[in-house]
Every structure is written in structure tokens, then in C-alpha cells.
Design an enzyme around this catalytic site. Structure first.
Site, PDB file in Angstrom:
ATOM      1  N   HIS A 104      58.366  27.843  95.643  1.00 58.94           N
ATOM      2  CA  HIS A 104      57.334  27.155  96.416  1.00 58.94           C
ATOM      3  C   HIS A 104      56.829  28.055  97.550  1.00 58.94           C
ATOM      4  O   HIS A 104      57.466  29.037  97.922  1.00 58.94           O
ATOM      5  CB  HIS A 104      57.901  25.841  96.967  1.00 58.94           C
ATOM      6  CG  HIS A 104      58.073  24.805  95.896  1.00 58.94           C
ATOM      7  ND1 HIS A 104      58.409  23.495  96.163  1.00 58.94           N
ATOM      8  CD2 HIS A 104      57.943  24.881  94.548  1.00 58.94           C
ATOM      9  CE1 HIS A 104      58.485  22.822  95.029  1.00 58.94           C
ATOM     10  NE2 HIS A 104      58.212  23.639  94.038  1.00 58.94           N
ATOM     11  N   ASP A 131      30.368  22.748  65.215  1.00 60.29           N
ATOM     12  CA  ASP A 131      30.285  23.986  66.008  1.00 60.29           C
ATOM     13  C   ASP A 131      31.431  24.958  65.731  1.00 60.29           C
ATOM     14  O   ASP A 131      31.298  26.152  65.980  1.00 60.29           O
ATOM     15  CB  ASP A 131      30.307  23.671  67.514  1.00 60.29           C
ATOM     16  CG  ASP A 131      29.053  22.901  67.948  1.00 60.29           C
ATOM     17  OD1 ASP A 131      28.197  22.639  67.087  1.00 60.29           O
ATOM     18  OD2 ASP A 131      28.948  22.585  69.141  1.00 60.29           O
ATOM     19  N   LEU A 174      36.792  27.467  72.277  1.00 62.49           N
ATOM     20  CA  LEU A 174      37.321  26.696  73.398  1.00 62.49           C
ATOM     21  C   LEU A 174      38.457  27.386  74.148  1.00 62.49           C
ATOM     22  O   LEU A 174      39.367  26.728  74.635  1.00 62.49           O
ATOM     23  CB  LEU A 174      37.787  25.306  72.928  1.00 62.49           C
ATOM     24  CG  LEU A 174      36.717  24.422  72.281  1.00 62.49           C
ATOM     25  CD1 LEU A 174      37.343  23.111  71.813  1.00 62.49           C
ATOM     26  CD2 LEU A 174      35.574  24.143  73.244  1.00 62.49           C
ATOM     27  N   GLU A 206      34.238  18.788  76.912  1.00 63.66           N
ATOM     28  CA  GLU A 206      33.120  19.670  76.549  1.00 63.66           C
ATOM     29  C   GLU A 206      32.191  19.088  75.484  1.00 63.66           C
ATOM     30  O   GLU A 206      31.231  19.728  75.088  1.00 63.66           O
ATOM     31  CB  GLU A 206      33.668  21.021  76.070  1.00 63.66           C
ATOM     32  CG  GLU A 206      34.356  21.807  77.168  1.00 63.66           C
ATOM     33  CD  GLU A 206      34.115  23.306  77.045  1.00 63.66           C
ATOM     34  OE1 GLU A 206      33.164  23.722  76.376  1.00 63.66           O
ATOM     35  OE2 GLU A 206      34.913  24.050  77.645  1.00 63.66           O
ATOM     36  N   GLU A 236      56.612  27.722 100.736  1.00 65.48           N
ATOM     37  CA  GLU A 236      57.433  27.865 101.942  1.00 65.48           C
ATOM     38  C   GLU A 236      58.521  28.919 101.718  1.00 65.48           C
ATOM     39  O   GLU A 236      58.840  29.710 102.611  1.00 65.48           O
ATOM     40  CB  GLU A 236      58.080  26.519 102.297  1.00 65.48           C
ATOM     41  CG  GLU A 236      57.078  25.404 102.626  1.00 65.48           C
ATOM     42  CD  GLU A 236      56.679  24.582 101.406  1.00 65.48           C
ATOM     43  OE1 GLU A 236      56.594  25.147 100.291  1.00 65.48           O
ATOM     44  OE2 GLU A 236      56.454  23.362 101.556  1.00 65.48           O
ATOM     45  N   THR A 294      32.027  17.574  66.897  1.00 65.18           N
ATOM     46  CA  THR A 294      31.696  18.883  67.459  1.00 65.18           C
ATOM     47  C   THR A 294      32.582  19.965  66.864  1.00 65.18           C
ATOM     48  O   THR A 294      32.131  21.075  66.571  1.00 65.18           O
ATOM     49  CB  THR A 294      31.856  18.851  68.994  1.00 65.18           C
ATOM     50  OG1 THR A 294      30.949  17.881  69.515  1.00 65.18           O
ATOM     51  CG2 THR A 294      31.554  20.188  69.629  1.00 65.18           C
ATOM     52  N   VAL A 324      31.045  11.816  72.793  1.00 65.78           N
ATOM     53  CA  VAL A 324      32.260  11.793  73.610  1.00 65.78           C
ATOM     54  C   VAL A 324      31.898  11.791  75.100  1.00 65.78           C
ATOM     55  O   VAL A 324      32.426  10.995  75.891  1.00 65.78           O
ATOM     56  CB  VAL A 324      33.165  13.004  73.259  1.00 65.78           C
ATOM     57  CG1 VAL A 324      34.326  13.116  74.237  1.00 65.78           C
ATOM     58  CG2 VAL A 324      33.682  12.879  71.826  1.00 65.78           C
ATOM     59  N   ARG A 378      36.774  26.340  82.511  1.00 61.39           N
ATOM     60  CA  ARG A 378      37.851  25.989  81.570  1.00 61.39           C
ATOM     61  C   ARG A 378      39.218  26.279  82.177  1.00 61.39           C
ATOM     62  O   ARG A 378      40.130  25.461  82.127  1.00 61.39           O
ATOM     63  CB  ARG A 378      37.704  26.799  80.278  1.00 61.39           C
ATOM     64  CG  ARG A 378      36.623  26.287  79.367  1.00 61.39           C
ATOM     65  CD  ARG A 378      36.534  27.127  78.107  1.00 61.39           C
ATOM     66  NE  ARG A 378      35.485  26.587  77.231  1.00 61.39           N
ATOM     67  CZ  ARG A 378      35.001  27.208  76.176  1.00 61.39           C
ATOM     68  NH1 ARG A 378      35.468  28.399  75.852  1.00 61.39           N
ATOM     69  NH2 ARG A 378      34.063  26.645  75.451  1.00 61.39           N
TER      70      ARG A 378
HETATM   71 ZN    ZN Z   1      58.682  22.756  97.963  1.00 61.67          ZN
END
Ligand code: ZN
Length: 366
Positions: free
Chosen positions: A55, A216, A220, A297, A57, A212, A302, A200
Site C-alpha cells: 500500500h 465486427d 477489444l 462498447e 503508506e 457486434t 446494448v 479501455r
Molecule cells: Zn493500507
């Protein structure tokens, strides 16, 4: 709480550091941390670099040089998000800060995740550390909009994306030419691609409908910038797609959304029927696949379903300068949508193509 100009400047630095994790931390939040000595010098800084990694920190603490270690007791920590107080994949950051016991901790935004929700702040205050919450709060809530939305709704943040011609068509071909295997119909110029691929990469899944996929055969993926490709969520509740389809064959990270009876079961499948509504699908994609955000997309059906069912948060739309004079009508951006907050650009131009980024009105900052 009024924050000083210096507080806001250090927090802004922490926010910029956090942003560096934008393609890699999901479904975790973006977090940055800056440690400042009593005389106002940055002695440590770090950010959450990737899901499963240390993390912010911890990174910031580890970056403090041995010579500066004695300054930690009088230091101020600027953290963009409330430090975690639960042991997850890494030890709790609140415990680390408690052990260091700096003079003050400035927090940008509270973590609404039930596992944290105020616990990090309480723990630090109980340890006698001054904790000030809400520095650049609105901007930091925006930076972590996906994460905070997930915690609040148990659903992914949904971005609708399409490209349309100047006269409002997504595909300039007549219906009889939009048949399986026909290939994609380019609306934008090649110069638009890096930004499209950035859009994306920012989300965890790309949603595309069966029709699609058939017409197409889109790829993606993310190719024109250095970033990982999201998962592909293929909606096929009516079982139209053959398992030999390139999109399924090429992608071992595909999530295949099938109806309860029609579709073949795979280990990456999610069962859903259209009549259950999109909210049910979104809840399932979040619960079963931990997807924090989706870029929808297409196709037009949709996209219009997401708009009609009000199941969206943002819209990103390209408009080309050329007219097609007919074809498949693009969806319309709802009138009640908002520009982006905090002075962020809601429109722009790349090459000949113009883009627009709008926000759902439910996210009005009061
Ligand atoms: Zn943390």
C-alpha cells in the site's frame, strides 16, 4: 476543517502519485502518500502501484532515507484515502502509522468500504495522533469514483462508449451489409486510437453484445498504449455465438454471459437473462468476478439498454467530421448528463475527431 495552502499542495502531490496506479490497482483504490518533515520537506512518498502490491503508506515509509528516519516522529502524513485497518493481502496501514506515531495525519477522503469505514481514523486518533479528514475531498472522491461506487452499490462503475459520424450513425452500412463476419466500420481516424485504448485500459472489463461480436469481430484489447488489456465481457444470453468465434478463442480472460439454458457453461461464464435487467447482471459481475468498472462498447442495442435502464455512470463518445448519410443510428447522450467536475476537460479533439465525456446527473457534486 480549513486546510492550509501547504496542506493542499502536499495532498495534490499525493493525488498525482496515486494516479500512477490508474491502469494496475483495480479493484483496489488509487492511493498516494506523502510524508513531510516538521520543516516542510518531503522525506517520503509512495503510491499503490498494483493490485496485491504494498500500500501507498508502506511504500512512502520505505522511501524515507536512514538520515531522515529521526524526523518521522514530528512528521505529517498526507494520505489520499483513509488508511486501511484490516489485514488483507498486506498488513494494516493504520497499524504501521500507529507504530511510527507521527504528529499528524491528513486524509483526503474516508474509505466507505465496510471493512475500513472510519476504523483507520478512529485507530489513529485513539493512538493520540492528530487526524484531519477532508483535504481535497471532492477531487479525491472523484479520483476513486469507481472504488467508492463499488462500496456503495456493490456494482461496477459503468462507462458507455461509442463513436458516431457527424450525422449520428455508429455504422454507415445498410442493414443487409451488417452481417456476421462483415468486419468493423471505422468511424474515427487512426489518431483517435491511443485515447480509445486509454479509455479501455482505465476500466476492468469491456462489454460487447453478441451481435457486434458476430458482425465486427472486434479485438477489444489495448494495443496502442503500454497498459494491460481489460477482461472482455461478451453478452450472449440467447446463445448466438459459436465457441469457435475468434473473440472466445483468442481470450482466456473472457467472461461469457449466457442464458441459463441456451449457452454452454464454461469456467468463465456468468448466467443472466435479459428479463432480469442489467442491474442483476452488474451485481453478478461485481460479486462473481470482482469487476470494479466496465466500458460498454456496443452495439447500439446494448448501449441503448444501458441508457434506458439508467445503468450507467459516464459516457465517452467520439464524433467524426464525416457524415455517413445513413446506417445504424448511434445512441443519444441524455440531456440531463453533466460535464466532468473539478475543471476536468469534458470534451476535446484528437486529429480530426472530437470526443465528449459526460457524467450521470446522480453524481452532481451537490
Ligand atoms: Zn493500507
Amino acid at each position: 476543517m480549513k486546510f492550509s495552502a501547504a496542506d493542499m499542495q502536499f495532498m495534490r502531490t499525493a493525488m498525482e502519485l496515486a494516479e500512477r496506479g490508474q491502469f494496475t490497482v483495480a479493484p483496489n483504490p488509487l492511493v498516494g502518500c506523502v510524508i513531510v518533515s516538521a520543516d516542510g520537506r518531503i522525506i517520503g512518498q509512495g503510491w499503490h502501484t498494483a493490485f496485491g502490491q504494498a500500500h501507498a503508506e508502506v511504500e512512502a515509509h520505505q522511501s524515507v532515507s536512514p538520515a531522515d528516519q529521526p524526523l518521522l516522529a514530528e512528521s505529517t502524513w498526507y494520505v489520499t484515502l483513509e488508511p486501511c485497518n484490516h489485514v488483507g493481502q498486506t498488513p494494516a496501514c493504520a497499524a504501521l502509522i500507529e507504530r511510527i506515531s507521527p504528529k499528524r495525519v491528513v486524509i483526503g477522503v474516508r474509505d466507505s468500504n465496510p471493512a475500513v469505514a472510519g476504523g483507520g481514523i478512529r485507530r489513529l486518533r485513539a493512538a493520540g495522533i492528530q487526524v484531519d479528514v477532508g483535504c481535497l475531498e471532492a477531487e479525491l472522491a472523484w479520483q476513486n469514483r469507481r472504488f467508492l461506487w463499488n462500496a456503495e452499490t456493490k456494482r461496477p462503475w459503468v462507462v458507455l462508449k461509442w463513436a458516431e459520424s457527424r450525422d449520428g450513425y455508429m455504422d454507415g452500412r445498410p442493414l443487409q451489409e451488417r452481417q456476421p463476419g462483415a468486419g468493423g466500420f471505422p468511424i474515427t481516424a487512426e489518431t483517435a486510437r491511443p485515447l480509445t485504448h486509454t479509455w479501455r485500459a482505465l476500466e476492468q472489463g469491456i462489454v460487447v453484445g453478441a451481435n457486434t461480436a458476430l458482425v465486427d469481430t472486434p479485438q477489444l484489447n489495448v494495443r496502442s498504449i503500454e497498459a494491460p488489456s481489460p477482461r472482455i465481457v461478451l453478452l450472449d444470453p440467447d446463445g448466438l455465438i459459436n465457441m469457435k468465434h475468434a473473440l472466445i478463442q483468442r481470450n482466456d480472460n473472457l467472461i461469457y454471459v449466457v442464458g441459463p439454458t441456451k449457452g454452454p457453461a464454461t469456467k468463465h461464464s456468468c448466467q443472466w437473462e435479459v428479463k432480469e435487467g442489467l442491474d442483476a447482471l452488474l451485481e453478478r459481475l461485481y460479486a462473481e468476478f470482482n469487476l470494479s468498472s466496465l466500458l460498454v462498447e456496443g452495439g447500439a442495442t446494448v448501449l441503448n439498454d444501458f441508457l434506458k435502464q439508467d445503468a450507467w455512470n459516464e459516457i465517452k463518445c467520439w464524433r467524426s467530421p464525416a457524415a455517413t448519410g445513413g446506417g445504424l443510428p448511434a445512441p443519444s447522450i441524455p440531456d440531463h448528463s453533466l460535464p466532468l467536475p473539478h475543471g476536468l476537460a469534458s470534451s476535446g479533439q484528437v486529429g480530426v475527431d472530437a470526443w465528449t465525456n459526460r457524467l450521470h446527473s446522480r453524481h452532481a457534486s451537490d
